[in-house]
Every structure is written in C-alpha cells, then in structure tokens.
Enzyme design. Structure first.
Site, PDB file in Angstrom:
ATOM      1  N   CYS A 266       0.676  -1.318   0.021  1.00 19.40           N
ATOM      2  CA  CYS A 266      -0.152   0.093  -0.153  1.00 19.40           C
ATOM      3  C   CYS A 266       0.900   1.190   0.195  1.00 19.40           C
ATOM      4  CB  CYS A 266      -1.119  -0.107   1.037  1.00 19.40           C
ATOM      5  SG  CYS A 266      -2.427   0.507   0.559  1.00 19.40           S
ATOM      6  N   HIS A 350      -4.138  -5.022   0.427  1.00 20.73           N
ATOM      7  CA  HIS A 350      -3.669  -5.734   1.455  1.00 20.73           C
ATOM      8  C   HIS A 350      -3.794  -7.035   1.728  1.00 20.73           C
ATOM      9  CE1 HIS A 350      -3.134  -1.844   3.860  1.00 20.73           C
ATOM     10  NE2 HIS A 350      -4.128  -1.536   2.910  1.00 20.73           N
ATOM     11  N   GLU A 352      -2.427  -8.774   3.856  1.00 17.92           N
ATOM     12  CA  GLU A 352      -2.717  -9.299   5.277  1.00 17.92           C
ATOM     13  C   GLU A 352      -4.274  -9.391   5.531  1.00 17.92           C
ATOM     14  OE1 GLU A 352      -2.005  -6.534   4.398  1.00 17.92           O
ATOM     15  OE2 GLU A 352      -3.189  -5.165   5.708  1.00 17.92           O
TER      16      GLU A 352
HETATM   17  N1  LIG Z   1      -3.421   1.866   3.252  1.00 16.21           N
HETATM   18  C1  LIG Z   1      -2.508   2.474   2.832  1.00 16.21           C
HETATM   19  O1  LIG Z   1      -1.206   2.265   3.010  1.00 16.21           O
HETATM   20  C2  LIG Z   1      -2.926   3.846   2.324  1.00 16.21           C
HETATM   21  C3  LIG Z   1      -1.929   4.239   1.442  1.00 16.21           C
HETATM   22  C4  LIG Z   1      -2.225   5.718   1.061  1.00 16.21           C
HETATM   23  N2  LIG Z   1      -2.377   6.606   2.557  1.00 16.21           N
HETATM   24  C5  LIG Z   1      -3.251   5.846   0.375  1.00 16.21           C
HETATM   25  O2  LIG Z   1      -4.266   6.502   0.590  1.00 16.21           O
HETATM   26  O3  LIG Z   1      -3.515   5.702  -0.868  1.00 16.21           O
END
Ligand SMILES: NC(=O)CC[C@H](N)C(=O)O
Length: 380
Positions: A266, A350, A352
């Site tokens: 992410c 994600h 996880e």
């Molecule tokens: N879940 C995250 O790591 C989000 C990454 C980043 N803050 C976004 O909004 O794209």
C-alpha cells in the site's frame, strides 16, 4: 435520550443522526468502505488517519469489540459513520460494545443517517471533507465551515505522525501465538520493517513465515537499516499522500542500490514506485473494501482482495525498471509492481487482509522465496 450528532460535508450537505461515540467534533476526509465485517480492524488501521469512514453495510457493532482484533494500539480513524448500531452486541469474543469503545477512546461517531445517500454523494463527487459534531449545541454552519476549511490529504505527510518513536523487535506475545515458533532464536530470517503506519496482521504474517522482525520508525535512514544486516526489508502501509515522504523515498532509493529483497504494501508500494522514478496520483474516491477483484497479469488469475487507499501509482509514468504485475478489475488501476533489475516488488491492496479474504496472502511467500534466493546467492 440519545445524544444528537450531525455530519456536514464540504458541499453543504448535512446529515442529522445520533451520537454513538465521544462528544466533540472532528474534521477529516470522508470515505466509504464496503466491507461487511471488520469494523474494529478498520477503526484501528493507521492508514485511516485524517479520514472518517462510513460503512456501507447497515448494521455495525453486532459483535462488539475485543482486545485481540485491534490492528494497532489506538483508533486512528477520525470518526465513524454508520446506519444502525444494534441494541445488543453478541459474540463470545465481545468484551465491550462499539459505542462504549468509541467513547472510551475519545472518538466521535454518528448513527441513524442514510449511509446509502452519503455513499452516492462520495461516489459521484469523490472523497469530500466532512465534520462530525456530537453532543450539545450543534451548529450546522460551523460544521460546514470546518469541512470546507479541511486542506485535503493531497500533500499531507502522515507517515511521520503515526510511526513509532524508536526501533524495536516485534513480539506482541507472538512467539507463542504463532505455531511452530516459540522463541526468536528459531527464526530463519531477519526482516527490518519500516513502520509508516503498519498493521499488526502484516507483522504476524511475516513472523508466521519465519521472520524475526525489527520495526523501525518511518524516518530511519537507509544506513541505519543496512547496518542491521537484514535478509529482507519490508515497507508498510500508512496514511496520507506518499509524495511528500521524501525521507522514505530517499531511504528506499539507497536500499535499492543494494541487492536486499524488498516488499512493499500500500503506502510502501507507492513509495517503492516513487523511489524507482514513477509518479502517484490522488484517486477520485479510492478503494476501501474487502471485495475488490484484482488480476495477476502474467498468470491471468483473479483474486478477491482487501483494499484501503486513496492514492495510486500512475501506470503511465512507470520507468523501464518497473513492470505492472497486478491490476484492479473495478477500474483498471495499477495494483502491483516489480522491479525488473532488483528483488523488489509491491502490492497496492492488503495481502494481510484483516479484515478480508486471504487470496493475496501468497505474496508474503513470494517475499520469503526472494529472501531465500538472495541468501543462497550470497553464500555461492
Ligand atoms: N493503506 C495504505 O497504506 C494507504 C496508502 C495511502 N495513504 C493512500 O491512501 O493511498
């Protein structure tokens, strides 16, 4: 009698409901999440800092909350917006009701509003700033003005704000929680994890695969991490805009000068892309849910994934050293990259989960395979 609450959006829309959390007010970006379960994991995901979440599933709070399902040590999300809080929370794991939890943690929440209407507004206009006010003396004009004054997440470096102060070895009481590994000495690999706002389940999944983990603050220079002699380096998820995180981008560039395997999730994925010369952009309303189909481009297979991001890597800016490995089947946006010249790859969603399906968990295995291959070639 129930306490009143209002939610005002920057476009002037006002929703009236009841308070389910602390008294007070909070202003942040409002996003919708389509997950049907996992409200506690969502609330405690540090990537939600400076955002408030409306859940499209109508009944939230049915199973209460417990101390094991937190993804970090606090509620980072700046407010919760739901349709209906059940009168009774029921689960053998429940330790507290959702509203008591929100109050105890000092977080505002609003229920009994039309979350379908709110979601339609966000889907049409994109993520908007909002202000929740709960308690006495609710003033719509002040709430609208607060929402309008919110600067937006673009340009906001929040990884620095949510990260840890000092490096530490991650244990939770993981050593006995994870099957087959009872003491740190049994761990085959040493991984250093950059904490830009890391979720506990990521750390658990690395430990489950035999990694001893050193978690380091977001601003740790590459030289400090390299001095730890890690077998692999992990770049975590986190809140805010990746672009202003220049300290992280610089550190990752230096790490990429070595041959150490790197895996990013992410925000970590976005930072790996920026450090490799690609660009990121703000999305209209982002991806937040546990039902997003993503295609692994080479194999053609489709995985259902957990997602929480409002920024994305711009496919059109990929340098020759990056290939797109995954794409979203909702909107075609880029979901994964790999370096062609290094052992470094990353995923936008994600793997996880927590909450969500486990289809993408094998990416953790891929990281371990890369670490094994790198260790084998170092020995040769
Ligand atoms: N879940 C995250 O790591 C989000 C990454 C980043 N803050 C976004 O909004 O794209």
């Amino acid at each position: 009698m129930a306490t009143s609450a209002i939610l005002a959006l920057e476009d002037g829309t006002v929703f009236k409901g009841v308070s389910i959390g602390a008294d007070g007010s909070s202003t942040a970006e409002v996003v919708f999440n389509t997950s049907m379960t996992g409200y506690q994991e969502i609330l405690t995901d540090p990537s939600y800092a400076r955002q408030m979440v409306t859940l499209t599933y109508p009944h939230i709070g049915n199973t209460g909350v417990n101390s094991e399902d937190e993804e970090s040590n606090k509620i980072w999300c700046d407010g919760l917006i739901i349709r209906d809080l059940p009168l009774v929370a029921s689960s053998w794991r429940s330790q507290e009701s959702l509203d008591t939890y929100l109050k105890r943690k000092g977080v505002v929440g609003i229920a009994d509003i039309d979350t379908r209407k709110l979601t339609r507004i966000l889907r049409e206009k994109g993520a908007l700033a909002g202000c929740i006010m709960a308690g006495e003396n609710l003033d719509e004009a002040t709430a609208i003005a607060a929402a309008k004054a919110f600067p937006g997440l673009k340009g906001m470096d929040l990884a620095k704000e949510v990260t840890v102060e000092k490096a530490y070895e991650w244990t939770e009481s993981t050593w006995d929680l994870v099957k087959g590994h009872t003491t740190p000495e049994t761990f085959e690999f040493h991984v250093v994890a950059y904490d830009y706002g890391v979720k506990r389940n990521i750390l658990r999944m690395l430990v489950e695969r035999g990694c001893r983990l050193t978690v380091v603050p977001a601003t740790t220079p590459a030289s400090d991490v390299l001095a730890m002699n890690p077998d692999g380096i992990f770049l975590s998820n986190g809140p805010g805009d990746p672009e202003p995180c220049d300290y992280a981008i610089q550190a990752i560039k230096e790490i990429l000068d070595t041959q150490i395997p790197v895996f990013g999730i992410c925000l970590g994925h976005q930072l790996l892309a920026l450090a490799s010369g690609a660009k990121t952009k703000k999305m209209k309303f982002g991806h937040h849910g546990a039902n997003h189909p993503v295609q692994a481009i080479e194999k053609g297979t489709v995985m259902i994934t957990s997602q929480n991001h409002g920024f994305a890597v711009d496919e059109d800016t990929l340098p020759a050293t990056l290939v797109m490995t995954h794409k979203s089947l909702f909107d075609g946006s880029l979901q994964g990259i790999a370096r062609t010249d290094k052992s470094a790859f990353s995923f936008q969603g994600h793997p996880e989960a927590s909450p969500g399906p486990h289809d993408v968990a094998p990416l953790f295995d891929q990281f371990i395979e890369n670490i094994k291959a790198s260790k084998a070639s170092n020995k040769a």
